[in-house]
Scaffold this active site. Structure first.
Site, short mmCIF file in Angstrom:
data_model
loop_
_atom_site.label_atom_id
_atom_site.label_comp_id
_atom_site.label_asym_id
_atom_site.label_seq_id
_atom_site.Cartn_x
_atom_site.Cartn_y
_atom_site.Cartn_z
CD GLN A 295 -4.78 -3.78 7.64
OE1 GLN A 295 -3.94 -3.33 8.40
NE2 GLN A 295 -4.55 -3.99 6.36
CE LYS B 239 -1.21 1.14 3.89
NZ LYS B 239 -1.68 1.47 5.23
CB THR B 240 3.66 2.33 2.16
OG1 THR B 240 2.94 1.83 3.28
CG2 THR B 240 4.30 3.64 2.49
#
Length: 739
Positions: free
Chosen positions: A253, A37-38
């Site tokens: 999450q 994701k980052t």
DNA sequence: GGCAATAGGCTTTTT
DNA sequence: GCCTATTGCC
């Protein structure tokens, strides 16, 4: 490859690449745990700058923690060059900057202060006292949580009072407006204001909104699942015109619902932004197959989630280990033993381990064990550095110096260190100030005019006034470092702790020295270090932000803090009903789902190995009680879990209470491993004799419910009947017949 | 006004 | 069992 400087695109998988290259229009990236994701976020920014020639200052990226922001900035800058002028930060830090620029619009000083939870509580408390509302009957904390909820749902004090129904809502409806008034007159904002005031501002001044809309042509939001209603509104406002909004998140999450995070924001993104493109990142690069299988088997049990399947081409890896302990000391020792073992085999070093728990209170025993074995550890959270008394005292001086209207800070330090200004004197000042509608600092300037103040106190107050005035004057003349050091010297804030030789005082003195070092560090990092800049940073900092991941030490933290991090080996401790899932969530299916997501987050932090642990007994502040294994252990796919057989250190002590494994109402079959247990442990039934700690010998006459909700009625020898919740009852089972 | 003793809260998670 | 805030006494 069109452009050699875009070499980084080759490092992406097809889904990631699409998420990077689709720069125009609304984009939702559903990024499973460990799916890069980052990387997508940073590459997307780099792509915008390098390929689409977007000036970096037109890109706004918002993260959840300062640490995440810092890392993102670093990684982007390594791709596009440093000091590019990117906008990366947390919601709170970005908007507090914007509020400082626009402070004139709402008649605030640009040096306004930010109140933390403790400040907020003090404020609410003093308002309630002034209004004559009992703080015993209505805890300020509770009132505050109502106010906070209202703010985050953008309900104004006026609207609130018109819809107040219950007694508590009525009190809130009276406290809330006054609370806002005092924040205003103190030139202070609370955390919620940093998000909601910009919204009101944009509502009221369309041209201001326009300014920021065109400034931020591209908006990126990380951890979108944790945004609340107000943050969502803010995002919507900013993205309304250009619609280049890219949000990245994972509904599995979402663990901050309790704080107002609105899972609808992610579930309904496509509805809110018509034409949105959705990309799913489902390849996990972090964890072994077994860990992913375990994690999936948990989160699958949740309803109301976006269907997704994480996969990995990593090897299955080791199974998860389940450790079963007698009590929490034993649990801690088992954890520490595993760490020692692994480090001894030279497979791992200390920094590879994270020990996670549900509540901060669990860290103590773990710390003791680690210390006992001389294992280096760092602990994130717990007693937060900037919330310690000695630090907050010093901060109150600094806040008052930057913003003399901050009555709350003045109140905190006017008699600390002791200078002979007592409560009576202070309340006279307060009363007088209110009558003249002056801030306290302006009131004490005119101390001679305030009636009924003894000469002694007058002199002390005058000195205090001069002290603060001197520093207000000095703050723009000397460096930040000099200012803080001189202040600490003159006020003796450090010396009062130095003189005393207790452990407590030494710790406090150390903390103040650490604070001074932090000022130093800030000053060397920022060329134009200002006091208000420093205070802002301090107000918005979190403990994860200061966590030093370079240090070779085991990390201890809550599951919440662990979000976004990864470790080779992860311990998840305290897997017991009532602890994880927490007792407050047992009644509510929604809350339970959140706990399950929290467990999912914990599991997916691990790269190679997960240890799970639970304990039969655990002491709490009110004594010790018997525990049941967490339902999450039953939910885990048993093919990927290995049970470490229960092995008490020494002779098993007598269990008080009942240890028995009862599957919950639903028809999940008990985990095979527990069978050995349930056979050993007596099942509660009418007719059994028990020995209670307090009431003595008795006989069970009735049993209601099952599992942790089980209630037992016992008739004692004197003929009295008592009803207990089985799990907390302090008795031993004697058997069916006693002689 | 200052200090010592005591009561009362806390243990869900945090920007 | 620990920490802080409040109370009561000097």
């Amino acid at each position: 490859m069109k452009n050699t400087s875009l070499f980084f695109l080759n490092e992406l998988n097809p889904a990631q690449r699409k998420a990077v290259e689709t720069t125009e229009g609304p984009v939702l990236v559903l990024a499973g745990a460990g799916s890069g994701k980052t990387r997508v976020l940073t590459f997307r920014i780099a792509y915008l700058v390098k390929e689409k020639k977007v000036p970096p200052w037109e890109i706004l990226a918002m993260t959840f923690t300062n640490k995440a922001a810092g890392e993102m900035r670093e990684r982007v800058e390594s791709l596009i060059g440093v000091n590019a002028g990117l906008w990366v930060g947390t919601f709170h830090s970005i908007f507090s900057k914007i509020l400082r620029w626009e402070s004139e619009l709402f008649n605030y000083s640009p040096d306004f202060v930010i109140y933390d939870t403790e400040d907020q509580e003090r404020l609410v408390k003093s308002i309630m006292n002034d209004m004559g509302v009992s703080i015993q009957q209505y805890p300020p904390k509770m009132i505050l949580s109502f106010i906070s909820r209202a703010k985050n749902n953008l309900i104004s004090p006026e609207t609130y009072s018109s819809s107040a129904k219950t007694v508590i809502e009525d009190i809130v409806s009276r406290v809330y407006p006054e609370y806002q008034n005092r924040l205003r007159s103190n030139h202070a904002f609370d955390f919620d204001d940093l998000i909601t005031i910009p919204i009101h501002l944009f509502d009221k001044y369309p041209d201001v909104l326009k300014k920021y809309q065109s400034r931020f042509r591209y908006v990126l939001v990380d951890e979108y699942q944790d945004t609340n209603r107000a943050q969502y509104m803010l995002i919507r406002y900013l993205a309304k015109e250009h619609r280049n909004i890219c949000v990245v998140g994972d509904d599995d999450q979402s663990i901050y619902r309790w704080r107002g995070a609105d899972i609808r924001n992610i579930l309904e993104f496509e509805k809110d932004f018509p034409g949105a493109q959705v990309f799913r990142l489902e390849q996990n690069y972090r964890s072994t197959q077994n860990i992913l299988t375990a994690a999936a088997s948990i989160v699958e049990k949740n309803k109301g989630r976006k269907e997704k399947k994480l996969w990995s081409n990593k090897e299955p890896g080791e199974k998860l280990d389940l450790l079963e302990a007698v009590d929490e000391r034993h649990e801690a020792e088992m954890v520490v033993e595993k760490i020692r073992e692994k480090v001894f085999k030279k497979k791992h070093t200390f920094r590879d381990f994270a020990i996670l728990y549900r509540t901060n209170a669990q860290s103590r025993v773990l710390e003791d064990s680690l210390r006992g074995r001389r294992i280096p550890y760092v602990i994130v959270g717990s007693v937060k550095f900037y919330e310690r008394k000695e630090i907050k005292d010093l901060l109150a001086y600094l806040k008052l110096i930057t913003n003399p209207k901050d009555d709350l800070s003045l109140k905190r330090i006017i008699n600390f260190p002791l200078r002979g200004i007592g409560v009576t004197t202070f309340s006279r000042i307060e009363k007088w100030a209110r009558e003249k509608s002056l801030n306290l600092f302006d009131a004490i300037e005119k101390i001679e005019e305030i009636p009924e103040i003894p000469v002694r106190s007058r002199r002390a107050i005058d000195q205090f006034y001069k002290l603060i005035s001197k520093y207000i004057d000095l703050k723009n003349k000397i460096s930040l470092n000099e200012l803080v050091h001189t202040l600490v010297d003159e006020t003796k804030l450090l010396n009062i702790y130095k003189e005393d030789n207790s452990i407590e005082s030494r710790r406090r003195a150390d903390n103040i020295r650490e604070f001074l070092a932090a000022v130093n560090e800030y000053a060397s990092r920022n060329k134009e270090a200002t006091l208000s800049g420093f205070l802002e940073e301090v107000s918005l900092i979190t403990d994860v932000d200061t966590w030093d991941d370079k240090k070779n030490a085991v990390t201890l933290m809550t599951l919440h803090s662990a979000k976004g991090l990864e470790f080779p080996v992860v311990f998840i401790t305290g897997l017991e009903e009532g602890l994880f899932p927490g007792y407050r969530s047992l009644e509510s299916p929604d809350a339970l789902e959140e706990e399950r997501r929290l467990f999912y987050v914990g599991l997916t932090r691990a790269r190679e190995k997960v240890y799970l642990s639970w304990s039969h007994r655990r002491s709490f502040f009110n004594g010790e009680n018997s525990r049941f294994p967490s339902r999450f252990l039953e939910e885990l796919d048993s093919n990927v879990v290995k049970i470490t057989v229960f092995s008490p250190r020494k002779a098993t002590g007598q269990f008080r209470g009942i240890i028995q494994h009862t599957p919950e109402e639903d028809s999940f079959s008990p985990h095979p491993s527990y069978e050995s247990f349930s056979q050993e442990e007596p099942i509660l039934a009418p007719g059994l004799w028990v020995m209670h700690q307090k009431y003595g010998k008795g006989r069970i006459v009735n049993v209601e419910g099952r599992g942790i909700k089980q209630k037992v009625t016992v008739e004692f020898e004197e003929g009295t009947q008592k009803k207990f919740i089985a799990q907390y009852a302090k008795f031993t089972i004697l058997g069916e017949n006693i002689d």
